[in-house]
Design a protein around this motif. Structure first.
Motif, mmCIF file in Angstrom:
data_model
loop_
_atom_site.group_PDB
_atom_site.id
_atom_site.type_symbol
_atom_site.label_atom_id
_atom_site.label_comp_id
_atom_site.label_asym_id
_atom_site.label_seq_id
_atom_site.Cartn_x
_atom_site.Cartn_y
_atom_site.Cartn_z
ATOM 1 N N PHE A 9 47.219 48.904 34.608
ATOM 2 C CA PHE A 9 46.318 47.889 35.134
ATOM 3 C C PHE A 9 47.195 46.946 35.939
ATOM 4 O O PHE A 9 48.172 46.414 35.425
ATOM 5 N N LYS A 10 46.880 46.786 37.214
ATOM 6 C CA LYS A 10 47.712 45.957 38.081
ATOM 7 C C LYS A 10 46.880 44.854 38.723
ATOM 8 O O LYS A 10 45.707 45.048 39.043
ATOM 9 N N VAL A 11 47.510 43.720 38.904
ATOM 10 C CA VAL A 11 46.905 42.581 39.585
ATOM 11 C C VAL A 11 47.783 42.275 40.791
ATOM 12 O O VAL A 11 48.981 42.040 40.643
ATOM 13 N N GLY A 12 47.186 42.318 41.981
ATOM 14 C CA GLY A 12 47.980 42.098 43.183
ATOM 15 C C GLY A 12 49.085 43.124 43.348
ATOM 16 O O GLY A 12 50.141 42.821 43.889
ATOM 17 N N GLY A 13 48.867 44.341 42.860
ATOM 18 C CA GLY A 13 49.846 45.412 42.983
ATOM 19 C C GLY A 13 50.976 45.370 41.967
ATOM 20 O O GLY A 13 51.903 46.160 42.038
ATOM 21 N N LYS A 14 50.911 44.430 41.016
ATOM 22 C CA LYS A 14 51.977 44.290 40.025
ATOM 23 C C LYS A 14 51.413 44.358 38.613
ATOM 24 O O LYS A 14 50.301 43.917 38.360
ATOM 25 N N THR A 15 52.212 44.898 37.684
ATOM 26 C CA THR A 15 51.841 44.865 36.277
ATOM 27 C C THR A 15 52.376 43.571 35.669
ATOM 28 O O THR A 15 53.145 42.849 36.294
ATOM 29 N N THR A 52 34.831 45.163 32.668
ATOM 30 C CA THR A 52 35.808 44.199 32.171
ATOM 31 C C THR A 52 37.089 44.919 31.770
ATOM 32 O O THR A 52 37.084 46.107 31.457
ATOM 33 N N PHE A 53 38.169 44.174 31.808
ATOM 34 C CA PHE A 53 39.479 44.647 31.365
ATOM 35 C C PHE A 53 40.017 43.657 30.364
ATOM 36 O O PHE A 53 39.737 42.461 30.427
ATOM 37 N N SER A 54 40.836 44.140 29.475
ATOM 38 C CA SER A 54 41.671 43.253 28.686
ATOM 39 C C SER A 54 43.071 43.845 28.706
ATOM 40 O O SER A 54 43.253 45.052 28.838
ATOM 41 N N ALA A 55 44.039 42.978 28.653
ATOM 42 C CA ALA A 55 45.434 43.401 28.633
ATOM 43 C C ALA A 55 46.165 42.474 27.675
ATOM 44 O O ALA A 55 45.781 41.322 27.487
ATOM 45 N N SER A 56 47.218 42.989 27.063
ATOM 46 C CA SER A 56 47.991 42.160 26.143
ATOM 47 C C SER A 56 49.421 42.661 26.107
ATOM 48 O O SER A 56 49.722 43.772 26.533
ATOM 49 N N LEU A 87 41.048 37.901 42.090
ATOM 50 C CA LEU A 87 42.296 38.654 42.152
ATOM 51 C C LEU A 87 42.023 40.123 42.459
ATOM 52 O O LEU A 87 41.077 40.703 41.919
ATOM 53 N N THR A 88 42.844 40.723 43.286
ATOM 54 C CA THR A 88 42.728 42.143 43.583
ATOM 55 C C THR A 88 43.342 42.925 42.427
ATOM 56 O O THR A 88 44.493 42.695 42.063
ATOM 57 N N VAL A 89 42.557 43.835 41.839
ATOM 58 C CA VAL A 89 43.038 44.620 40.696
ATOM 59 C C VAL A 89 42.892 46.112 40.969
ATOM 60 O O VAL A 89 42.025 46.537 41.723
ATOM 61 N N THR A 90 43.783 46.881 40.342
ATOM 62 C CA THR A 90 43.672 48.335 40.357
ATOM 63 C C THR A 90 43.909 48.855 38.948
ATOM 64 O O THR A 90 44.586 48.227 38.138
#
Length: 134
Positions: A9-15, A52-56, A87-90
């Motif tokens: 899961f990346k935000v702005g191309g970064k993990t 939705t996403f969640s990350a931890s 935010l751009t997410v992938t």
């Protein structure tokens, strides 16, 4: 089979640094109807989806890797407002399609105790379309 470490899961191309878990949820929005022609049978249709996403993970500060974001970057993103909060997410799995869209952070949380590494968690909600980008 895809191993968990091959999903990103990346935000702005970064993990995010220290990331240990990602979770994707796609929930159908259902419209139910019942009219006389249905003869007592409820009808249901999908009108859209809530994604939705969640990350931890473990908190990391002072990151110097150009492909990752640390705690301070995540907190800064969580505090954004208005259009800046979008935010751009992938989301991608090895050898699978990459999905993308625009998301907002709906929750950020840190937890710590006296004996374990400090942890962070964040929740994201797609605003608009979530679709295959490559």
């Amino acid at each position: 089979m895809v191993q968990g470490y091959n999903i990103a899961f990346k935000v702005g191309g970064k993990t995010y640094c220290g990331r240990t878990q990602d979770e994707l949820n796609i929930d159908a929005r259902i419209i139910e109807s019942l009219d006389k022609d249905d003869q007592g049978e409820t009808r249901a249709a999908v009108s859209g989806h809530d994604v939705t996403f969640s990350a931890s993970g473990t908190i990391v500060v002072g990151n110097t890797e150009s492909t990752k974001q640390d705690r301070d970057a995540l907190i800064a993103q969580a505090l954004l407002t208005g259009n800046s909060a979008e935010l751009t997410v992938t989301y991608l799995a090895a050898n699978g399609s990459t999905y993308g869209g625009t998301a907002i952070i709906t929750n950020y949380r840190e937890t710590s105790n006296a004996s374990d590494p400090a942890q962070w968690s964040a929740n994201f909600r797609i605003v608009g379309t979530f679709a295959i980008v490559s």
